[in-house]
Scaffold this motif. Structure first.
Motif, PDB file in Angstrom:
ATOM      1  N   GLN A 170       0.816  -1.215   0.000  1.00 56.13           N
ATOM      2  CA  GLN A 170       0.000   0.000   0.000  1.00 56.13           C
ATOM      3  C   GLN A 170       0.849   1.264   0.000  1.00 56.13           C
ATOM      4  O   GLN A 170       0.461   2.303   0.543  1.00 56.13           O
ATOM      5  CB  GLN A 170      -0.966  -0.003   1.185  1.00 56.13           C
ATOM      6  N   LEU A 171       2.013   1.196  -0.641  1.00 57.54           N
ATOM      7  CA  LEU A 171       2.862   2.370  -0.764  1.00 57.54           C
ATOM      8  C   LEU A 171       2.188   3.373  -1.710  1.00 57.54           C
ATOM      9  O   LEU A 171       1.854   3.021  -2.842  1.00 57.54           O
ATOM     10  CB  LEU A 171       4.236   1.984  -1.313  1.00 57.54           C
ATOM     11  N   PRO A 172       1.996   4.620  -1.295  1.00 57.29           N
ATOM     12  CA  PRO A 172       1.363   5.598  -2.189  1.00 57.29           C
ATOM     13  C   PRO A 172       2.238   5.899  -3.407  1.00 57.29           C
ATOM     14  O   PRO A 172       3.456   6.001  -3.299  1.00 57.29           O
ATOM     15  CB  PRO A 172       1.199   6.835  -1.301  1.00 57.29           C
ATOM     16  N   VAL A 173       1.585   6.053  -4.539  1.00 63.95           N
ATOM     17  CA  VAL A 173       2.269   6.303  -5.809  1.00 63.95           C
ATOM     18  C   VAL A 173       1.631   7.503  -6.487  1.00 63.95           C
ATOM     19  O   VAL A 173       0.406   7.542  -6.665  1.00 63.95           O
ATOM     20  CB  VAL A 173       2.177   5.084  -6.750  1.00 63.95           C
ATOM     21  N   VAL A 174       2.447   8.490  -6.852  1.00 63.58           N
ATOM     22  CA  VAL A 174       1.997   9.554  -7.747  1.00 63.58           C
ATOM     23  C   VAL A 174       2.324   9.080  -9.156  1.00 63.58           C
ATOM     24  O   VAL A 174       3.485   9.042  -9.555  1.00 63.58           O
ATOM     25  CB  VAL A 174       2.687  10.892  -7.439  1.00 63.58           C
ATOM     26  N   LEU A 175       1.301   8.671  -9.874  1.00 61.65           N
ATOM     27  CA  LEU A 175       1.477   8.103 -11.213  1.00 61.65           C
ATOM     28  C   LEU A 175       1.013   9.124 -12.240  1.00 61.65           C
ATOM     29  O   LEU A 175      -0.181   9.284 -12.486  1.00 61.65           O
ATOM     30  CB  LEU A 175       0.679   6.806 -11.342  1.00 61.65           C
ATOM     31  N   HIS A 176       1.981   9.815 -12.823  1.00 58.77           N
ATOM     32  CA  HIS A 176       1.662  10.877 -13.777  1.00 58.77           C
ATOM     33  C   HIS A 176       1.314  10.246 -15.128  1.00 58.77           C
ATOM     34  O   HIS A 176       2.146  10.162 -16.031  1.00 58.77           O
ATOM     35  CB  HIS A 176       2.853  11.826 -13.918  1.00 58.77           C
ATOM     36  N   VAL A 177       0.079   9.799 -15.238  1.00 59.01           N
ATOM     37  CA  VAL A 177      -0.345   9.099 -16.441  1.00 59.01           C
ATOM     38  C   VAL A 177      -1.339   9.953 -17.220  1.00 59.01           C
ATOM     39  O   VAL A 177      -2.247  10.563 -16.652  1.00 59.01           O
ATOM     40  CB  VAL A 177      -0.975   7.723 -16.095  1.00 59.01           C
ATOM     41  N   ASN A 178      -1.126  10.010 -18.503  1.00 58.88           N
ATOM     42  CA  ASN A 178      -2.048  10.698 -19.399  1.00 58.88           C
ATOM     43  C   ASN A 178      -3.125   9.691 -19.811  1.00 58.88           C
ATOM     44  O   ASN A 178      -2.888   8.806 -20.643  1.00 58.88           O
ATOM     45  CB  ASN A 178      -1.285  11.219 -20.619  1.00 58.88           C
ATOM     46  N   LEU A 179      -4.290   9.803 -19.213  1.00 61.24           N
ATOM     47  CA  LEU A 179      -5.347   8.823 -19.461  1.00 61.24           C
ATOM     48  C   LEU A 179      -5.926   8.933 -20.865  1.00 61.24           C
ATOM     49  O   LEU A 179      -6.593   8.010 -21.331  1.00 61.24           O
ATOM     50  CB  LEU A 179      -6.453   8.983 -18.414  1.00 61.24           C
ATOM     51  N   GLN A 180      -5.706  10.045 -21.532  1.00 62.16           N
ATOM     52  CA  GLN A 180      -6.146  10.147 -22.914  1.00 62.16           C
ATOM     53  C   GLN A 180      -5.332   9.233 -23.825  1.00 62.16           C
ATOM     54  O   GLN A 180      -5.867   8.608 -24.721  1.00 62.16           O
ATOM     55  CB  GLN A 180      -6.025  11.598 -23.392  1.00 62.16           C
ATOM     56  N   ARG A 181      -4.025   9.142 -23.556  1.00 64.24           N
ATOM     57  CA  ARG A 181      -3.141   8.375 -24.431  1.00 64.24           C
ATOM     58  C   ARG A 181      -2.932   6.943 -23.976  1.00 64.24           C
ATOM     59  O   ARG A 181      -2.705   6.055 -24.797  1.00 64.24           O
ATOM     60  CB  ARG A 181      -1.783   9.079 -24.532  1.00 64.24           C
ATOM     61  N   PHE A 182      -2.994   6.711 -22.650  1.00 65.99           N
ATOM     62  CA  PHE A 182      -2.610   5.403 -22.129  1.00 65.99           C
ATOM     63  C   PHE A 182      -3.723   4.763 -21.299  1.00 65.99           C
ATOM     64  O   PHE A 182      -3.460   4.041 -20.343  1.00 65.99           O
ATOM     65  CB  PHE A 182      -1.324   5.539 -21.295  1.00 65.99           C
TER      66      PHE A 182
END
Length: 365
Positions: A170-182
């Motif tokens: 349960q380690l927090p992750v800042v996942l900078h994901v572009n949901l439009q592309r991926f």
């Protein structure tokens, strides 16, 4: 308004203001002047000096805790460096800041998960006190040299052990994901590992149409530990976002009300040694006003009034603080758990996770 014309207009207004680099008003926020105890989940700092400047602004803005996220030289200095390199030095800055000001900063170290030893790197940083990680894989940006931040498919089998460990601990992750592309890569990951503890920042880069907001709302509703911060990023992007949200204010207000338990406060500044207090204070004020004000202004657009989310006091408290306490799993003293020591057996959290219900026809976004 095109991005080019917005950038030109921003620069002109900065010059009119008279302080290059100051893009927001440092005037006190009229709507949120009494807000305190804010948890900011998304800030970049270039050095120890920059951390001190950020802390001073936090004190004035009522920000109690800031999550510092790891950055490469390209993010911090805009120099000709590959986007997924040079994390190590900045990671040390974050860990040092956490030790220097306990209770004020949490360290989210940056990792290139395409590397074969990425999981070992994460474990080592956690043993040294890291509170979470920042991932740029899924970022839609492209470096001037042509290299993409998205260095490996999120649903690659190579990453199964990594996602599994992150879900277990349960380690927090800042996942900078572009949901439009991926979107499809990301959706495959969270269906396989539905209890990942993620902040998908910037509304998942999903803030330009009502349909995109509906898809993001699906994620926030279905997956219990997925959150999204309200930050935008670079000044011209932030101003573009404020214009878009103002033009669709009723839709954004409905979205924020529906997902008031899943939105996080963040300003996503890149703080340098020379960053002005006016810029830092003004950025905090703008995002605070975005949450609670019906309308607000920024100094680089003195003739325009932007529309805010106008959340109630109860809903605003969740965005400013309550949701972050849950996402970060903070204790009563504001400390985050040590995933390598407290409450974990064999690296796994002592909790029961029930399978998510199947997605019915018509529910799939």
């Amino acid at each position: 308004m095109s991005n080019v014309s917005l950038r030109v207009r921003t620069i002109v207004n900065l010059l009119l203001v008279g302080t290059v680099g100051v893009f927001l008003s440092a005037m006190p926020s009229t709507a949120t002047s009494q807000v305190h105890g804010i948890i900011d989940v998304h800030e970049h700092v270039a050095s120890g000096t920059a951390v001190a400047r950020l802390k001073a602004s936090m004190d004035r803005a009522g920000v109690q805790v800031a999550c510092l996220v790891g950055s490469g030289r390209y993010t911090l200095r805009n120099v000709d460096s590959e986007p997924l390199t040079d994390f190590e030095h900045n990671n040390e800055v974050l860990l040092t800041a956490k030790k220097a000001w306990p209770g004020r900063f949490l360290a989210f170290v940056a990792i290139d998960i395409s590397q074969s030893d990425a999981l070992d790197q994460i474990r080592t940083y956690v043993s040294r006190g890291a509170d979470g990680i920042k991932l740029y894989s899924g970022h839609g940006g492209v470096h001037p040299n042509g290299q993409q931040y998205h260095s490996i498919k999120l649903d690659s089998e190579q990453l199964d052990a990594l996602w599994g460990w992150l879900e277990d601990t349960q380690l927090p992750v800042v996942l900078h994901v572009n949901l439009q592309r991926f979107w499809y890569e990301f959706f495959a990951v969270v269906e396989q590992f539905p209890y990942l503890r993620l902040n998908v920042p910037h509304f998942g880069v999903y803030r330009y149409s009502v349909q995109e907001l509906r898809r993001l709302s699906f994620l926030l509703t279905r997956y219990p530990n997925i959150y999204s911060d309200i930050s935008s990023g670079a000044p011209e992007v932030m101003l573009q976002d404020f214009l878009v949200m103002s033009s669709k204010v009723e839709e954004f207000r409905a979205f924020a009300l529906t997902n008031r338990d899943k939105l996080l406060f963040g300003a996503d500044m890149v703080v340098q040694d020379t960053s002005s207090h006016m810029m830092l204070d003004g950025t905090f004020n703008a995002y605070r006003d975005l949450v609670v004000a019906d309308s607000f202004r920024v100094i680089s657009f003195p003739d325009e009034s932007f529309r805010g989310l106008a959340l109630s006091d109860v809903a605003a408290e969740r965005v400013f603080r309550g949701n972050a306490v849950r996402w970060l799993q903070l204790d009563e003293r504001g400390g985050s758990p040590r995933r390598d020591k407290e409450g974990f057996v064999g690296g796994k959290q002592a909790s029961v996770r029930t399978p998510l219900p199947p997605i019915l026809p018509g529910q799939r976004p």
